[in-house]
Design a protein around this motif. Structure first.
Motif, PDB file in Angstrom:
ATOM      1  N   PRO B 385       8.106  22.461 -13.845  1.00  0.00           N
ATOM      2  CA  PRO B 385       8.248  21.093 -13.318  1.00  0.00           C
ATOM      3  C   PRO B 385       9.540  20.944 -12.495  1.00  0.00           C
ATOM      4  N   MET B 386       9.618  19.861 -11.733  1.00  0.00           N
ATOM      5  CA  MET B 386      10.718  19.734 -10.768  1.00  0.00           C
ATOM      6  C   MET B 386      11.463  18.407 -10.871  1.00  0.00           C
ATOM      7  N   VAL B 387      12.751  18.438 -10.447  1.00  0.00           N
ATOM      8  CA  VAL B 387      13.439  17.215 -10.036  1.00  0.00           C
ATOM      9  C   VAL B 387      13.644  17.390  -8.535  1.00  0.00           C
ATOM     10  N   MET B 388      13.157  16.430  -7.760  1.00  0.00           N
ATOM     11  CA  MET B 388      13.128  16.625  -6.306  1.00  0.00           C
ATOM     12  C   MET B 388      14.063  15.663  -5.585  1.00  0.00           C
ATOM     13  N   HIS B 400       6.463  13.002  -3.158  1.00  0.00           N
ATOM     14  CA  HIS B 400       5.556  11.927  -3.567  1.00  0.00           C
ATOM     15  C   HIS B 400       4.301  12.500  -4.236  1.00  0.00           C
ATOM     16  N   ARG B 401       3.751  13.565  -3.658  1.00  0.00           N
ATOM     17  CA  ARG B 401       2.531  14.143  -4.215  1.00  0.00           C
ATOM     18  C   ARG B 401       2.765  14.740  -5.604  1.00  0.00           C
ATOM     19  N   LYS B 410      11.604  12.222  -8.952  1.00  0.00           N
ATOM     20  CA  LYS B 410      12.212  12.191  -7.612  1.00  0.00           C
ATOM     21  C   LYS B 410      13.509  11.383  -7.667  1.00  0.00           C
ATOM     22  N   LEU B 411      14.577  11.927  -7.079  1.00  0.00           N
ATOM     23  CA  LEU B 411      15.852  11.203  -6.987  1.00  0.00           C
ATOM     24  C   LEU B 411      16.332  11.244  -5.545  1.00  0.00           C
ATOM     25  N   SER B 412      17.140  10.242  -5.180  1.00  0.00           N
ATOM     26  CA  SER B 412      17.707  10.243  -3.829  1.00  0.00           C
ATOM     27  C   SER B 412      19.035  10.977  -3.856  1.00  0.00           C
ATOM     28  N   LEU B 421      20.733  11.844 -13.115  1.00  0.00           N
ATOM     29  CA  LEU B 421      20.398  13.267 -13.217  1.00  0.00           C
ATOM     30  C   LEU B 421      20.069  13.647 -14.654  1.00  0.00           C
ATOM     31  N   LEU B 422      20.961  13.199 -15.569  1.00  0.00           N
ATOM     32  CA  LEU B 422      20.750  13.524 -16.985  1.00  0.00           C
ATOM     33  C   LEU B 422      19.438  12.941 -17.493  1.00  0.00           C
ATOM     34  N   THR B 423      19.171  11.691 -17.091  1.00  0.00           N
ATOM     35  CA  THR B 423      17.923  11.050 -17.529  1.00  0.00           C
ATOM     36  C   THR B 423      16.715  11.858 -17.054  1.00  0.00           C
TER      37      THR B 423
END
Lengths: 526, 526
Positions: B385-388, B400-401, B410-412, B421-423
């Motif tokens: 899985p990812m944080v994007m 988005h997909r 997704k984070l800005s 980030l931690l969350t």
């Protein structure tokens, strides 16, 4: 069937590696076939699935034409409310009709025959659905998949009743319902309509004809599928149409190949398995081998009008006998009628032909055929040019495509003459372009990354493993016609545009008027 | 290359059998790649084609980013009219822009950067086209095929100039020109537009946005491809557009897979090779293996913003350092900036990461990524899985997909905080649904009948063997917009309908009037 629990115990990577390589073992598949030539190619997949370790149950109506029991799969025979005579009568009517003068075998006659046939089959399906003992037994089997030809409604209905994923196996459906149900775009500007006689590069009048036929098709769809819609509404959900029901197909195994079909848009869940029926050739029986081998450099011709039409009126048969008498090629002819007394030595009449095995023989020169899709694919696979006598259904379109590609001649069975036959046969034998173009088509058709049978097995197993193929289903299924074509959005935008325009014009008019009034007042005051 | 002459000498059947099994040997392929991440996956195919016995020549501009010479293929370096500094300056502008506040990295900024880059590349292409010595040498080579990414125009131009079939290798083109050029239907009612933030199941306002964006896209297309159109008009045919040029592509190898893309209509010449970049994993270097192995049950996190963005502003980096300090996972971070003095022990900064090999490690827990398509496919392949942190281009859509499929957060990058980030990291670690959904996606993605690399090689060889793939080309290419949508036909039919209606009404009116007149006359006479 593998599960996520196993995955953890084996370790992710190892599992991923074997997932795509190792076949699923022990899937349980319920097959609801369509009788006649439809069954001929589906049987190949059914047998292969059995051989690969799946438990396959084929549902067979007690009155049937070609579906028989087998050692490789289990059959469940169910009683139907029509007799074998009634079924045979249906086909006899068709056989009689096709040799009558062309006017009587028009579109309406074909639609009427189709309706007679499907009506019988819907009654057969109802017999099955009311057979509580069999239905309970089938439900208890816990099938992983229903494999069916949606030409008839019983398979899709069973899949829905048992809440089981479904794989379709078909060439096409009357009035293109398969494409409509699967939301596959079919622009009438370049995709020829059924029986239009058009090729993709149409001029204006041809495009007008194509668009008009697409309107007719929409009307025909309602007519043809009315009894299917009733069945679905009665046994599944009130108001559900047959089109809606089959739109839930997970994978559509379509007997398409673009050496035969015209290129067109596709959907992600359409798997092209055109030519699946000519995968395997068996050696010829010794006597047949001897007969065709004795044809020397002239080679031999194969002649059959398909499994449904073993015979023809004597006066038509005479034209063929007289033509064959005058050619040096040997002829193998599937003919069960009364033969004339003086059959020439170069002709052998047979009750059944090993068609694909004969076409695969290097001395096969021409295939005389009605143009059924199975035969056409076998010709493409084996690079044999054709003389085609389209009789009904899609055969006229099939012949048109092959003639357009320069690999066949087309003749009408109704007014065929010895001279026309001789001209067509001699043209194909002497004009090398027919053979060359067929060889080219054959090379392209055979050059594919995976054999159609392996592809069909793969996707059938895929649906079992992943319990469907939801990731390939487009969201268009949830839209109505107006939404799909964005007509509501365009209407709304037009309304906004008109409102803005009107308001702007009103503002301008108001400003101009007040400006003009002020000037007038100023002048008056001056 | 095989010919029909050989066919005869070998016997038809034998030839057909080996045709689909035996690879083509000794094809000559001209490769015109696109630099940067585009090259990373094309290189895999180029190397494989070399290994399978083809002679591959890769054209490399003297100022380039990632394209280097290799032992497996030949490179031809050509001089260009821009310097390495100018090229680097172009990318530095992009790198600077993406960390500025969001408003400045809007669509217009991106379009401007794209135009700067393509303008440079068009100049580079002109340098090549004017290099007569090299052009003559290339022409004399007698290539069987051009393999290129149509993101830049030079490859398609060369294919046309040399009259050689062309295979495209791409993810997608700006403003969907690939789909437009290939006549692939893209209904805006359910196919989300680029950067719309829509999923396929749109409500009415979303569909309005989607349709409006499709209008904007049509305008953008003209703007973005203006310099390509000029190039094509100047060196090929006057008035020919770039869209028209690339519409002659024989096969489109598209890095699509419906575990990543939304399902949509396809064309017969589109071959889906999504995930081609994660086919092979190499073992990790010993020190890296030791580092990640030491992460215990907590596992490790991989963090990179892609090959183009090796760095970030200090204040943003601080948020990451502070977050990583508080988690038990080890972190491998591609970071070439000045590191702070107190780097926690669980972080290892690296100038380059073996990304796919790390993601394939069983202890890889999360991938922190900008969301480039290569990285996303590698995550899908390896079920991570990812944080994007989408930065530019298609990355926002990619993120988005993945978020919509429940396998990413997704984070800005602009307002990222340690807490956010931690969350995100903790949610993915503790909420098992992310991993489960990713495993499911991965199973589906990996379960395919043929590996994408084999598929890409097959179709490249197919085009060489058959000198194109004309049988897959739709006739829609010969129609204009009005003809394609049958608007001329519908207009004509409406005209006919109106004429018939008017004539009928006139007739009725005439009959009624004459009838009325007769009665009046009769009454008068009475």
């Amino acid at each position: 069937m593998r599960t996520i629990e196993r995955l953890t115990s084996l370790g992710l990577l190892a599992w991923f590696c074997c997932l795509s390589a190792e076949p699923v073992q022990g899937g349980k598949i319920l097959v609801m076939p369509v009788d006649g030539s439809h069954w001929l190619s589906m049987k190949i997949l059914v047998k292969e699935l059995s051989l690969r370790g799946h438990e396959v149950v084929v549902l067979v109506p007690e009155s049937s034409l070609l579906i028989q029991s087998s050692d490789t799969y289990r059959t469940e025979v169910f009683t139907v409310s029509y007799s074998q005579q009634e079924l045979d009568g249906n086909f006899n009517e068709l056989r009689k009709g096709i040799f009558n003068p062309p006017s009587s075998i028009g579109l309406l006659f074909e639609v009427q025959l189709l309706l007679n046939f499907t009506d019988l089959q819907v009654r057969g399906c109802e017999s099955l659905l009311h057979n509580e003992a069999l239905m309970s037994r089938l439900r208890a089997e816990g099938f992983h998949l229903v494999l069916t030809d949606p030409f008839l409604p019983c398979g899709p209905v069973l899949a829905r009743l048992f809440s089981v994923p479904v794989v379709y196996f078909l060439q096409t459906l009357p009035c293109g319902l398969d494409l409509k149900a699967n939301q596959c775009p079919t622009p009438p500007s370049y995709v020829p309509q059924f029986s239009s006689g058009n090729s993709p590069d149409m001029n204006f009048p041809q495009r007008v004809k194509n668009v008009l036929l697409s309107f007719v098709e929409s009307y025909l769809c309602k007519l043809i599928y009315a009894n299917f819609d009733n069945l679905v509404g009665k046994y599944l959900e009130d108001g559900m149409t047959y089109k809606e029901l089959i739109s839930h197909g997970d994978i559509w195994l379509v007997r398409y190949d673009f050496t035969f079909e015209w290129p067109r848009p596709l959907m992600p869940n359409m798997v092209l398995i055109g030519g699946i029926n000519c995968a395997k050739n068996a050696p010829l029986p010794a006597d047949l081998e001897e007969f065709v081998d004795g044809s020397g450099d002239d080679g031999f011709i194969i002649f059959t009008l398909g499994s449904m039409v073993p015979n023809m009126p004597e006066e038509i048969a005479k034209q063929f006998f007289d033509a064959f008498r005058q050619i040096p090629q040997k002829v193998l002819w599937r003919y069960t009628g009364v033969p004339p007394k003086d059959i020439p030595k170069n002709i052998r009449l047979m009750k059944w032909l090993p068609q694909n095995d004969l076409l695969a023989h290097p001395k096969a020169k021409i295939f005389l055929t009605h143009g059924g899709s199975h035969g056409v694919y076998e010709c493409i696979c084996n690079a044999v040019p054709m003389v085609m006598f389209p009789l009904f259904g899609d055969q006229e379109d099939n012949a048109h495509r092959m003639v357009a590609r320069g690999v066949a001649e087309k003749l009408s069975i109704h007014d065929v003459t010895t001279e026309a036959l001789l001209t067509a046969i001699k043209r194909i034998i002497h004009d090398k372009s027919y053979k060359q173009k067929m060889v080219q088509l054959s090379q392209i058709h055979l050059d594919r990354p995976l054999q159609p049978l392996d592809l069909a097995v793969f996707w059938t197993e895929f649906v079992m493993k992943h319990k469907g193929a939801a990731h390939l289903r487009v969201a268009a299924h949830d839209l109505n016609w107006i939404q799909y074509h964005s007509l509501d959005v365009l209407g709304f935008l037009a309304l906004v545009l008109i409102t803005v325009l009107v308001l702007t014009l009103k503002c301008c008019w108001f400003c101009t008027r007040s400006c003009f009034r002020k000037r007038t007042e100023k002048r008056k005051s001056q």
